[in-house]
Design an enzyme around this catalytic site. Structure first.
Site, short mmCIF file in Angstrom:
data_model
loop_
_atom_site.label_atom_id
_atom_site.label_comp_id
_atom_site.label_asym_id
_atom_site.label_seq_id
_atom_site.Cartn_x
_atom_site.Cartn_y
_atom_site.Cartn_z
CG ASP A 74 18.05 89.84 42.61
OD1 ASP A 74 18.85 89.61 43.70
OD2 ASP A 74 17.88 89.25 41.53
CG MET B 89 17.47 96.00 43.58
SD MET B 89 17.82 95.85 41.74
CE MET B 89 18.81 94.53 41.55
CG HIS C 229 20.17 89.58 46.89
ND1 HIS C 229 20.90 89.63 45.89
CD2 HIS C 229 21.19 90.39 48.10
CE1 HIS C 229 22.12 90.28 45.94
NE2 HIS C 229 22.19 90.65 47.33
CG MET D 18 26.79 91.09 45.41
SD MET D 18 25.18 90.52 44.95
CE MET D 18 25.23 91.10 43.13
N GLY E 26 22.97 95.92 41.51
CA GLY E 26 22.04 96.88 41.05
C GLY E 26 20.88 96.51 39.78
N GLY F 58 20.50 93.59 36.65
CA GLY F 58 20.98 92.22 35.82
C GLY F 58 21.43 92.49 34.44
N GLY G 89 25.82 87.54 36.27
CA GLY G 89 26.77 87.11 35.23
C GLY G 89 26.90 85.78 34.92
C1 DX5 Z 1 22.14 92.15 40.87
C2 DX5 Z 1 21.16 90.86 41.13
C3 DX5 Z 1 21.34 89.67 40.38
C4 DX5 Z 1 20.89 89.52 39.26
C5 DX5 Z 1 21.18 88.30 38.40
O1 DX5 Z 1 21.96 93.00 41.45
O2 DX5 Z 1 21.42 90.67 42.72
O3 DX5 Z 1 20.37 88.68 41.17
O4 DX5 Z 1 19.39 89.87 38.95
O5 DX5 Z 1 21.10 88.76 37.30
P1 DX5 Z 1 22.05 88.07 35.94
O6 DX5 Z 1 22.07 86.72 36.04
O7 DX5 Z 1 21.07 88.73 34.65
O8 DX5 Z 1 23.44 88.57 36.20
ZN ZN Z 2 20.44 88.82 43.81
#
Ligand code: DX5
Ligand code: ZN
Length: 222
Positions: free
Chosen positions: A38, A40, A69, A142, A147, A149, A182
């Site tokens: 991920d 960001m 991502h 999504m 943003g 986890g 999630g």
């Molecule tokens: C959210 C990310 C996800 C996230 C998933 O912005 O794109 O990949 O890290 O984490 P969990 O499984 O903890 O929701």
């Molecule tokens: Zn992701």
């Protein structure tokens, strides 16, 4: 048509960064299929995670496909760096806030021999990505607002997963339908039942004691 195989993509964001190599080894041994990274930038999303240098480091430590991502502005500008870092698939966002020419960016990803993914936020309607479906390898739905986890899964996103499944069947496509955010053993079942075949999971895997058991259960196996 046979249902596609279920692939589990642990999100490294939830790993213990002080022992990344150990975490990667554990996740490989536990049977992960892809590694989800991920990215960001503090603009497209408020959080800042890590960049191409870390992706390149991870590349040296694993043969697992790296599923990158990009939750960043101007992914077209940064694309060469993530390709160079060794990504196997690169997913960009369709929202105008990502500030890039979506069609051209997707073509550039594929043109570099990388799998192209397109993602949409919970508030973005399915119609926005529909015209791009023939030109992508991965649709990333999504199931939380991007943003951070550890947020709660939004079951109402299953409508989009279903529509993607219908499109995949109608077009005899090999499109991967990936859900992100999630995922746990309960919500994974819902995603799979609705047609997802790639499940990203951060918290549920990295906060569990037994990664292999969690991955098995996310797949729907005992
Ligand atoms: C959210 C990310 C996800 C996230 C998933 O912005 O794109 O990949 O890290 O984490 P969990 O499984 O903890 O929701
Ligand atoms: Zn992701």
């Amino acid at each position: 048509m046979l249902s596609p195989q279920i692939l589990i993509a642990p999100s490294l964001l939830a790993a213990d960064f002080s022992k990344l190599e150990v975490e990667i080894r554990r996740i490989e041994e536990a049977g992960a299929d892809w590694l989800h990274l991920d990215i960001m930038d503090g603009h497209f999303v408020d959080n800042i995670s890590f960049g191409p240098a870390l992706v390149a480091t991870v590349r040296k430590q694993t043969e697992l496909p790296l599923d990158v991502h990009l939750m960043i502005e101007r992914p077209d500008h940064y694309l060469p760096r993530f390709l160079e870092a060794g990504a196997n698939s690169i997913t960009v966002h369709v929202e105008p806030e990502a500030r890039h020419p979506v069609t051209e960016t997707l073509a550039a990803i594929r043109g570099a021999g990388c799998s192209a993914g397109l993602s949409l936020n919970p508030a973005t309607p399915f119609e926005t990505i529909e015209p791009h479906l023939p030109n992508i390898d991965v649709l990333l739905v999504m199931t939380v607002h991007p943003g951070v986890g550890g947020q709660a899964f939004r079951p109402e996103m299953m409508e989009k997963v279903k529509r993607a499944r219908e499109w995949r069947a109608a077009n005899q496509s090999t499109l991967h339908i990936e859900v992100d955010g999630g995922s746990n053993v309960d919500t994974a079942k819902l995603s799979i039942d609705n047609g997802a075949n790639v499940l990203v999971a951060g918290t549920s895997i990295f906060r569990s004691k037994d990664y292999a058991k969690e991955i098995r259960e996310l797949r729907g196996k005992k």
